[in-house]
Design an enzyme around this catalytic site. Structure first.
Site, PDB file in Angstrom:
ATOM      1  N   HIS A 190       3.047  -4.195 -12.196  1.00  0.00           N
ATOM      2  CA  HIS A 190       1.931  -3.484 -11.563  1.00  0.00           C
ATOM      3  C   HIS A 190       1.591  -2.187 -12.288  1.00  0.00           C
ATOM      4  O   HIS A 190       2.373  -1.666 -13.085  1.00  0.00           O
ATOM      5  CB  HIS A 190       2.280  -3.149 -10.112  1.00  0.00           C
ATOM      6  CG  HIS A 190       3.375  -2.128 -10.005  1.00  0.00           C
ATOM      7  ND1 HIS A 190       4.683  -2.416 -10.289  1.00  0.00           N
ATOM      8  CD2 HIS A 190       3.340  -0.800  -9.679  1.00  0.00           C
ATOM      9  CE1 HIS A 190       5.419  -1.330 -10.134  1.00  0.00           C
ATOM     10  NE2 HIS A 190       4.636  -0.332  -9.783  1.00  0.00           N
ATOM     11  N   ASP A 221       0.538   1.593 -10.883  1.00  0.00           N
ATOM     12  CA  ASP A 221       0.601   2.306  -9.605  1.00  0.00           C
ATOM     13  C   ASP A 221      -0.789   2.636  -9.083  1.00  0.00           C
ATOM     14  O   ASP A 221      -1.673   3.031  -9.851  1.00  0.00           O
ATOM     15  CB  ASP A 221       1.379   3.626  -9.767  1.00  0.00           C
ATOM     16  CG  ASP A 221       2.868   3.399 -10.025  1.00  0.00           C
ATOM     17  OD1 ASP A 221       3.360   2.286  -9.770  1.00  0.00           O
ATOM     18  OD2 ASP A 221       3.528   4.350 -10.475  1.00  0.00           O
ATOM     19  N   HIS A 251       4.354  -1.680 -15.214  1.00  0.00           N
ATOM     20  CA  HIS A 251       5.814  -1.604 -15.233  1.00  0.00           C
ATOM     21  C   HIS A 251       6.432  -2.501 -14.182  1.00  0.00           C
ATOM     22  O   HIS A 251       5.762  -2.986 -13.277  1.00  0.00           O
ATOM     23  CB  HIS A 251       6.291  -0.160 -15.098  1.00  0.00           C
ATOM     24  CG  HIS A 251       5.773   0.559 -13.894  1.00  0.00           C
ATOM     25  ND1 HIS A 251       4.506   1.083 -13.824  1.00  0.00           N
ATOM     26  CD2 HIS A 251       6.345   0.847 -12.704  1.00  0.00           C
ATOM     27  CE1 HIS A 251       4.322   1.664 -12.656  1.00  0.00           C
ATOM     28  NE2 HIS A 251       5.427   1.526 -11.938  1.00  0.00           N
ATOM     29  N   ARG A 256       9.799  10.228  -7.452  1.00  0.00           N
ATOM     30  CA  ARG A 256       8.523   9.894  -8.095  1.00  0.00           C
ATOM     31  C   ARG A 256       7.472  10.955  -7.767  1.00  0.00           C
ATOM     32  O   ARG A 256       7.297  11.309  -6.596  1.00  0.00           O
ATOM     33  CB  ARG A 256       8.019   8.525  -7.605  1.00  0.00           C
ATOM     34  CG  ARG A 256       6.711   8.115  -8.226  1.00  0.00           C
ATOM     35  CD  ARG A 256       6.152   6.817  -7.645  1.00  0.00           C
ATOM     36  NE  ARG A 256       4.916   6.455  -8.308  1.00  0.00           N
ATOM     37  CZ  ARG A 256       3.752   7.046  -8.082  1.00  0.00           C
ATOM     38  NH1 ARG A 256       3.646   8.000  -7.194  1.00  0.00           N
ATOM     39  NH2 ARG A 256       2.676   6.664  -8.762  1.00  0.00           N
TER      40      ARG A 256
HETATM   41 FE   LIG Z   1       5.373   1.637  -9.800  1.00  0.00          FE
END
Ligand SMILES: [Fe+2]
Length: 293
Positions: A113, A115, A269, A284
Site C-alpha cells: 500500500h 499510506d 510498502h 509513525r
Molecule cells: Fe503504511
C-alpha cells in the site's frame, strides 16, 4: 553525494542495486540538532532515493514530530485509536499488549500500500522511528511506483493516462477480514462510515519531482472508474503485479534508533510478521499532502 554541514560531513550512501535503485542511508545527521543544510540533504535524499534511513538516533516524540514538520507541514492529527498519549501526531505501531489492551496497531502494512491514498490529499512524506525491535524479522519492504510507471509499455501508458481509481479504506479492512488477517477491533461498516471512498488519478504526477507514478495498490484500490468490473479487475491486477515485482526494491532491516523516512507517493510498502511474540514498537509520523504549505 556528500557535503559538509555545520557539525561534520553529511554522507548519502545509496543502497546496493545500481541505476534506478531506491533506498539510501544518510549518515552524519543528528535529527535533534539538524540545521538547514542537514534538513535539505535529507529532503533531497528522500526525493531522490524514495526511502532514507537515519540510524542511531535517540529521539523523543517531539523530536520526530518537529523534524517531519520541518520537511513539510505536518499531518497534525491522525484519526485512529492508537495515537501516542499526549502526542496526537504519532501513531503507535506495535504488538505489545499492556493491561490486556494492545498499545498500538498490530496489523499495519499487511498488504502492499501507499499510506492514506484514501484521503483527498494523501501524505507526502511518512516516517517510522524504531523504539524497540525484534532481534530478527519484522523487515519492511519498499517498491517504487515511479519505476513501475517507467516499466509500462507505451500502449499501457496511453491507456491508463486519464483514468481514475477509487481508493477505499473500507476495502482494505474487508480484504484483511476475508483473509483472516484483521487484528483490530474495527468492522468494515465502521471503516465505511468513518472514511468515504475517494477518486485519485490512476497515473499520478508527483507534485515535487514531476515523475509519473502508478497510483494503484493492493490494499486500497477498489476499481477503475467507468470500466466494467472484469476489465477494472484486470487493469488493477496487472498494475499491482507491475508495482510489486520491480527491478529494484528496498528492504529495511530495523535496528532500534532508526528513523526511516519515505516519499509516500513514489513508493509502496509492506510489513512482515515473522517475529512471533518478540516486542516491536515503532512511532509513525507523517506530513500532510503536497497541497499543504
Ligand atoms: Fe503504511
Amino acid at each position: 553525494m556528500s557535503g559538509t554541514a555545520g557539525r561534520g560531513s553529511v554522507e548519502v550512501v545509496p543502497a546496493q542495486g545500481g541505476p534506478g535503485a531506491i533506498g539510501a542511508e544518510v549518515r552524519g545527521v543528528d535529527v535533534r540538532r539538524a540545521d538547514e543544510r542537514d534538513l535539505l540533504a535529507v529532503r533531497d535524499a528522500v526525493l531522490r532515493y524514495s526511502v532514507v534511513a537515519l540510524r542511531g538516533q535517540e529521539l523523543g516524540p517531539e523530536d520526530q514530530i518537529g523534524f517531519l514538520d520541518r520537511l513539510h507541514p505536518l499531518r497534525p492529527r491522525v484519526i485512529n485509536d492508537f495515537t501516542l498519549p499526549g502526542h496526537p501526531a504519532i501513531t503507535v505501531i506495535s504488538n505489545i499488549v499492556e493491561d490486556g489492551r494492545p498499545i498500538g496497531i498490530n496489523d499495519a502494512g499487511i498488504l502492499w500500500h501507499t499510506d492514506t491514498c484514501f484521503l483527498a490529499d494523501p501524505d507526502l512524506f511518512a516516517s517510522l522511528y524504531a523504539v524497540e525491535v525484534p532481534s530478527t524479522g519484522g523487515d519492511t519492504h519498499f517498491v517504487s511506483t515511479a519505476a513501475a510507471y517507467e516499466a509500462l509499455t507505451d500502449a499501457q501508458r496511453q491507456r491508463f493516462e486519464g483514468m481514475r481509481v477509487v481508493q477505499s479504506y473500507a476495502l482494505s479492512i474487508e480484504k484483511m477480514r476475508d483473509r483472516g488477517l484483521l487484528r483490530r477491533a474495527h468492522s468494515v461498516e465502521q471503516a465505511r462510515a468513518s472514511m468515504p471512498d475517494v477518486e485519485q488519478p490512476l497515473i499520478k504526477t508527483h507534485p515535487v519531482t514531476g515523475r509519473k507514478v502508478v497510483y494503484a495498490n493492493e490494499a486500497f484500490s477498489k476499481a477503475v472508474v467507468g470500466l466494467p468490473a472484469d476489465e477494472s479487475d484486470a487493469v488493477l491486477s496487472a498494475l499491482f503485479e507491475a508495482v510489486t515485482s520491480p527491478p529494484h526494491g528496498y528492504t529495511h532491516r530495523w535496528q532500534a534508533g532508526d528513523l526511516l523516512i519515505w516519499d509516500n507517493i513514489a513508493t509502496q510498502h509492506l510489513a512482515t510478521f515473522d517475529y512471533g511474540d518478540q516486542r516491536r514498537l515503532l512511532y509513525r509520523v507523517s506530513t500532510a499532502g503536497p497541497g499543504a504549505r
